[in-house]
Scaffold this motif. Structure first.
Motif, mmCIF file in Angstrom:
data_model
loop_
_atom_site.group_PDB
_atom_site.id
_atom_site.type_symbol
_atom_site.label_atom_id
_atom_site.label_comp_id
_atom_site.label_asym_id
_atom_site.label_seq_id
_atom_site.Cartn_x
_atom_site.Cartn_y
_atom_site.Cartn_z
ATOM 1 N N LEU A 20 0.842 -1.243 -0.036
ATOM 2 C CA LEU A 20 0.031 -0.007 0.130
ATOM 3 C C LEU A 20 0.894 1.344 -0.029
ATOM 4 C CD1 LEU A 20 -2.959 -0.976 2.538
ATOM 5 C CD2 LEU A 20 -2.974 -0.707 0.031
ATOM 6 N N ALA A 21 1.829 1.445 0.780
ATOM 7 C CA ALA A 21 2.829 2.344 0.604
ATOM 8 C C ALA A 21 3.466 2.786 -0.584
ATOM 9 C CB ALA A 21 3.990 2.287 1.855
ATOM 10 N N LEU A 22 3.904 1.478 -1.265
ATOM 11 C CA LEU A 22 4.739 1.785 -2.682
ATOM 12 C C LEU A 22 3.382 2.268 -3.553
ATOM 13 C CD1 LEU A 22 6.572 -1.490 -2.439
ATOM 14 C CD2 LEU A 22 7.558 0.751 -2.663
ATOM 15 N N LEU A 23 2.293 1.764 -3.431
ATOM 16 C CA LEU A 23 0.997 2.163 -4.325
ATOM 17 C C LEU A 23 0.959 3.611 -4.270
ATOM 18 C CD1 LEU A 23 -1.348 -0.768 -4.503
ATOM 19 C CD2 LEU A 23 0.383 -0.012 -6.332
ATOM 20 N N GLY A 24 0.846 4.116 -2.956
ATOM 21 C CA GLY A 24 0.522 5.505 -2.863
ATOM 22 C C GLY A 24 1.636 6.365 -3.259
ATOM 23 N N LEU A 25 3.040 5.713 -3.195
ATOM 24 C CA LEU A 25 3.943 6.757 -3.746
ATOM 25 C C LEU A 25 3.980 6.488 -5.452
ATOM 26 C CD1 LEU A 25 6.982 8.018 -3.503
ATOM 27 C CD2 LEU A 25 8.022 5.804 -3.468
ATOM 28 N N ALA A 26 3.730 5.568 -5.952
ATOM 29 C CA ALA A 26 3.825 5.565 -7.128
ATOM 30 C C ALA A 26 2.536 6.285 -7.793
ATOM 31 C CB ALA A 26 3.594 3.853 -7.966
ATOM 32 N N GLY A 27 1.264 6.121 -7.293
ATOM 33 C CA GLY A 27 0.138 6.761 -7.682
ATOM 34 C C GLY A 27 0.340 8.304 -7.607
ATOM 35 N N GLY A 28 0.734 8.796 -6.510
ATOM 36 C CA GLY A 28 0.920 10.083 -6.233
ATOM 37 C C GLY A 28 1.852 10.788 -7.171
ATOM 38 N N LEU A 29 3.093 10.264 -7.493
ATOM 39 C CA LEU A 29 3.883 10.864 -8.386
ATOM 40 C C LEU A 29 3.324 10.758 -9.522
ATOM 41 C CD1 LEU A 29 7.475 9.182 -7.090
ATOM 42 C CD2 LEU A 29 6.635 11.647 -6.887
ATOM 43 N N ALA A 128 12.331 -3.642 -5.736
ATOM 44 C CA ALA A 128 12.158 -3.715 -7.200
ATOM 45 C C ALA A 128 11.067 -3.056 -7.508
ATOM 46 C CB ALA A 128 11.672 -5.258 -7.540
ATOM 47 N N VAL A 129 9.870 -2.894 -6.813
ATOM 48 C CA VAL A 129 8.604 -1.835 -7.163
ATOM 49 C C VAL A 129 9.102 -0.483 -6.665
ATOM 50 C CG1 VAL A 129 6.290 -1.345 -6.354
ATOM 51 C CG2 VAL A 129 7.027 -3.865 -6.430
ATOM 52 N N LEU A 130 9.819 -0.351 -5.919
ATOM 53 C CA LEU A 130 10.066 1.128 -5.511
ATOM 54 C C LEU A 130 11.027 1.625 -6.764
ATOM 55 C CD1 LEU A 130 10.479 3.356 -3.497
ATOM 56 C CD2 LEU A 130 12.560 2.419 -2.600
ATOM 57 N N LEU A 131 11.738 1.072 -7.474
ATOM 58 C CA LEU A 131 12.522 1.576 -8.699
ATOM 59 C C LEU A 131 11.508 1.930 -9.710
ATOM 60 C CD1 LEU A 131 15.439 -0.875 -9.151
ATOM 61 C CD2 LEU A 131 15.560 1.440 -8.581
ATOM 62 N N VAL A 132 10.590 1.188 -10.018
ATOM 63 C CA VAL A 132 9.758 1.624 -10.779
ATOM 64 C C VAL A 132 8.670 2.712 -10.471
ATOM 65 C CG1 VAL A 132 7.799 0.535 -12.236
ATOM 66 C CG2 VAL A 132 9.489 -0.854 -11.665
ATOM 67 N N ALA A 133 8.411 2.735 -9.014
ATOM 68 C CA ALA A 133 7.634 3.750 -8.640
ATOM 69 C C ALA A 133 8.142 4.965 -8.625
ATOM 70 C CB ALA A 133 6.993 3.314 -7.210
ATOM 71 N N ALA A 134 9.421 5.088 -8.458
ATOM 72 C CA ALA A 134 9.971 6.533 -8.233
ATOM 73 C C ALA A 134 10.857 7.004 -9.185
ATOM 74 C CB ALA A 134 10.717 6.458 -7.061
ATOM 75 N N SER A 135 11.362 6.182 -10.004
ATOM 76 C CA SER A 135 12.549 6.337 -11.275
ATOM 77 C C SER A 135 11.755 7.353 -12.181
ATOM 78 C CB SER A 135 12.792 5.189 -11.948
ATOM 79 O OG SER A 135 13.396 5.655 -13.129
ATOM 80 N N PRO A 136 12.496 8.543 -12.614
ATOM 81 C CA PRO A 136 12.061 9.528 -13.506
ATOM 82 C C PRO A 136 11.534 8.991 -14.916
ATOM 83 C CG PRO A 136 13.741 10.398 -12.374
ATOM 84 C CD PRO A 136 13.602 8.999 -11.869
ATOM 85 N N LEU A 137 12.396 7.957 -15.186
ATOM 86 C CA LEU A 137 12.227 7.251 -16.640
ATOM 87 C C LEU A 137 11.018 6.607 -16.599
ATOM 88 C CD1 LEU A 137 15.079 5.402 -18.549
ATOM 89 C CD2 LEU A 137 12.828 4.348 -18.292
ATOM 90 N N ALA A 138 10.787 5.982 -15.586
ATOM 91 C CA ALA A 138 9.462 5.090 -15.267
ATOM 92 C C ALA A 138 8.179 6.169 -15.078
ATOM 93 C CB ALA A 138 9.292 4.313 -14.166
ATOM 94 N N LEU A 139 8.444 7.347 -14.658
ATOM 95 C CA LEU A 139 7.370 8.314 -14.438
ATOM 96 C C LEU A 139 7.177 8.858 -15.819
ATOM 97 C CD1 LEU A 139 8.113 9.983 -11.171
ATOM 98 C CD2 LEU A 139 6.402 8.734 -11.572
ATOM 99 N N GLY A 140 8.069 9.336 -16.500
ATOM 100 C CA GLY A 140 7.755 9.780 -17.863
ATOM 101 C C GLY A 140 7.189 8.865 -18.781
#
Length: 616
Positions: A20-29, A128-140
């Protein structure tokens, strides 16, 4: 057989909290960067238009190069209909990007599940999930409307089902359906089949035959009798390129390359390494869209890195209870004997373990520092924006105010935006309709790709003959231009009107009966006021003193060189209102509105020529 320890309720709650914490970070960003203007993808607009057309049971033919994914478009259309995204969002593009955002979150959950079922620890899966959640490359990447994001979610779902403990036939059938859905969404998802087959054979070779039969049957139908309806095709290779994406997160790119090289040596993630290597090799093939390949590769490489990190830590720091299965844990008697045999030594094993831990901690610190530096430069490159509209939304509003009900010649992006805002789709002609001759249209709306479209569709040149820009919104790659078509060509022998406006405006600003503000006086002297306003203000000044507070700009028209056709007049509001509401014919305003600051008078576009005396 390895005996799996039962998972306690506390461990389940801890895993749920982490997810849930990782989803919150990924969704918010992703919500924050949803409207980021770059990197931009030219083919996004056509995908959005196809999704809107399917959801509203209408037809649309794109300008080409956007690829074909009927099943992907259907998924996007269904999701936007269920969530009413088109009705809630500021733009059609933002509506479909919401669905892509949800797909990214689903892929994050499936990555966690897959990592755990591959044998990664809770913290390795979280990394592994954190890398995808917060990387600028993944965000873009994961904010763009690319059907490969949907294909990645389907493929990860299939792998999660295949690696399920005590899997039953229904799970194999569901895995086959997910793999088929992934391939029908994007042909690049075929590269997940080696990983799926490897994991199936590793689990139960006999059950693998069922998945193979079901998948081949589905692919045979989809690419055979139903190919005209279901078969997907890749989009053309357009920017952003791999280099453009790598600039957002160079550290992750370097780590991913190392991961793809080392991962085949790690048993837990070896099947995924095969898929990752195939996708990476596809990036070297000319004509393959890099963005589509990266959309499938981005969820894979963090799992490989997490598997490598866990294997390295276990090798360098032996003896961790969580790093070993229950059957591999030493018995109490063995442990006691081992301790007794080594208590008189110089603590060599213990010293070596501490040294190994230092190496692992140091390597982790280096990786974290490299990612921090990389992300600190990558995030500004995304240019987050709170604006959910943009130039196309401004052009849409301008057209509703000035050209409502007209037939428009539009590009793919404008088609989706105007159709979503209620413009009849029968009054919107896309460039594909100009393959031979363009249908008659009164206006044209094109983005920065107008030159390329006119090259691809020569018939557009005939529609644009003699036309000039009427309004321009935005700049650079986000520029949107509105053109008025079908106007009579200007007389080349006629003198320009701008000097006449400047001469008459300067005389009006110098009149003792007129009191313009400094900004309004500059507009008059520069010849930027509509001749109808100059003439009527001069006539009103003969009746009563006139105060000019401002000539408010109509958004987009200054950039197109149009004169200001609105004025805010002060003093004697009753007489001013009566004067302008009584005008007829050429001098009749489009609107006369009493405001708290004065009387706002607005004239329609395109003043007739010859209203002012020409100067030499």
């Amino acid at each position: 057989m390895v005996q799996h320890r039962p998972v306690s309720a506390a461990q389940r709650l801890l895993s749920l909290d982490i997810v849930l914490a990782l989803l919150g970070l990924a969704g918010g960003l992703r919500v924050l960067y949803l409207a980021a203007p770059g990197p931009a993808l030219p083919t996004e607009a056509a995908t959005v238009a196809h999704a809107y057309a399917l959801g509203n049971l209408t037809t649309f033919a794109d300008a080409g190069g956007a690829g074909v994914s009927p099943f992907g478009w259907l998924q996007l259309a269904a999701a936007t209909m269920v969530s009413d995204a088109f009705g809630r969002s500021a733009t059609a593009l933002a509506a479909v990007r919401e669905t892509v955002l949800v797909a990214a979150l689903v892929a994050a959950v499936l990555s966690w599940i897959l990592a755990r079922r591959l044998g990664l620890t809770r913290w390795a899966a979280a990394a592994a999930v954190l890398l995808v959640a917060a990387s600028p490359l993944a965000l873009g990447l994961q904010r763009l409307v690319v059907v490969e994001h949907l294909a990645a979610a389907w493929a990860l779902g299939a792998l999660a089902l295949i690696t399920r403990r005590r899997a039953r036939i229904r799970h194999d059938i569901a895995a086959s359906a997910c793999l088929l859905a992934a391939v029908l969404t994007s042909p690049l998802a075929l590269f997940f089949l080696p990983a799926a087959g490897w994991l199936l054979v590793r689990r139960a070779p006999v059950r693998a035959a069922l998945v193979v039969v079901l998948l081949n049957l589905g692919l045979g139908i989809a690419f055979g009798p139903a190919a005209g309806v279901l078969r997907p095709h890749l989009a053309a290779a357009t920017p952003p390129t791999v280099t453009d994406w790598a600039a957002l997160d160079p550290a992750w790119v370097v780590l991913s390359v190392l991961g793809l090289v080392v991962a085949p040596a790690v048993k837990a993630v070896r099947p995924l390494a095969a898929t990752g290597l195939l996708l990476a090799a596809t990036l070297l093939v000319p004509g393959v869209p890099a963005t589509a390949v990266l959309a499938l590769l981005v969820p894979v490489t963090p799992l490989l890195l997490a598997g490598i990190a866990q294997a390295t830590a276990r090798h360098r720091v032996p003896g961790g209870l969580e790093s070993k299965p229950a059957s591999a844990l030493p018995r109490a008697a063995d442990t006691t004997a081992r301790l007794a045999s080594t208590k008189d030594t110089n603590h060599g094993p213990r010293t070596g373990a501490r040294h190994s831990r230092r190496i692992v901690v140091g390597a982790a610190a280096v990786v974290v520092a490299a990612l921090a530096v990389s992300w600190s430069s990558g995030y500004p490159g995304l240019h987050p924006s709170v604006a959910r509209g943009g130039p196309l939304a401004a052009a849409r509003d301008w057209l509703h105010a000035n050209a409502s009900g007209s037939r428009l010649l539009v590009d793919d992006a404008a088609w989706a935006e105007l159709a979503n805002s209620g413009w009849p789709t029968g009054m919107l002609a896309p460039p594909a309709a100009c393959s031979v001759a363009c249908p008659p249209a009164e206006w044209a709306v094109f983005g920065s790709g107008e030159t390329a479209l006119r090259t691809h569709y020569p018939a557009l040149d005939g529609a644009f003959a003699g036309a000039g820009p009427t309004a321009v919104f935005g700049a650079g790659d986000t520029r949107v231009t509105v053109w008025r078509l079908g106007l009579p060509p200007a007389d080349p022998a006629a003198p320009p009107e701008a000097p006449a406006r400047a001469h008459a405006g300067a005389a009006l600003a110098a009149s003792a009966r007129v009191s313009p503000s400094p900004a309004a006086a500059a507009v008059l002297r520069d010849g930027c006021a509509d001749p109808r306003l100059i003439s009527t203000i001069a006539a009103l000044a003969a009746i009563q003193p006139v105060g000019i507070a401002a000539f408010p700009e109509v958004a987009g028209e200054d950039a197109a060189g149009q004169p200001r056709r609105r004025v805010l007049l002060t003093g004697g509001e009753d007489g001013t209102t009566a004067f302008y509401t009584g005008q007829r014919d050429l001098f009749r305003p489009a609107s006369v509105v009493r405001t708290a600051d004065g009387v706002l008078v607005t004239y329609p576009l395109f003043a007739p020529p010859g209203l002012l005396p020409l100067t030499r």
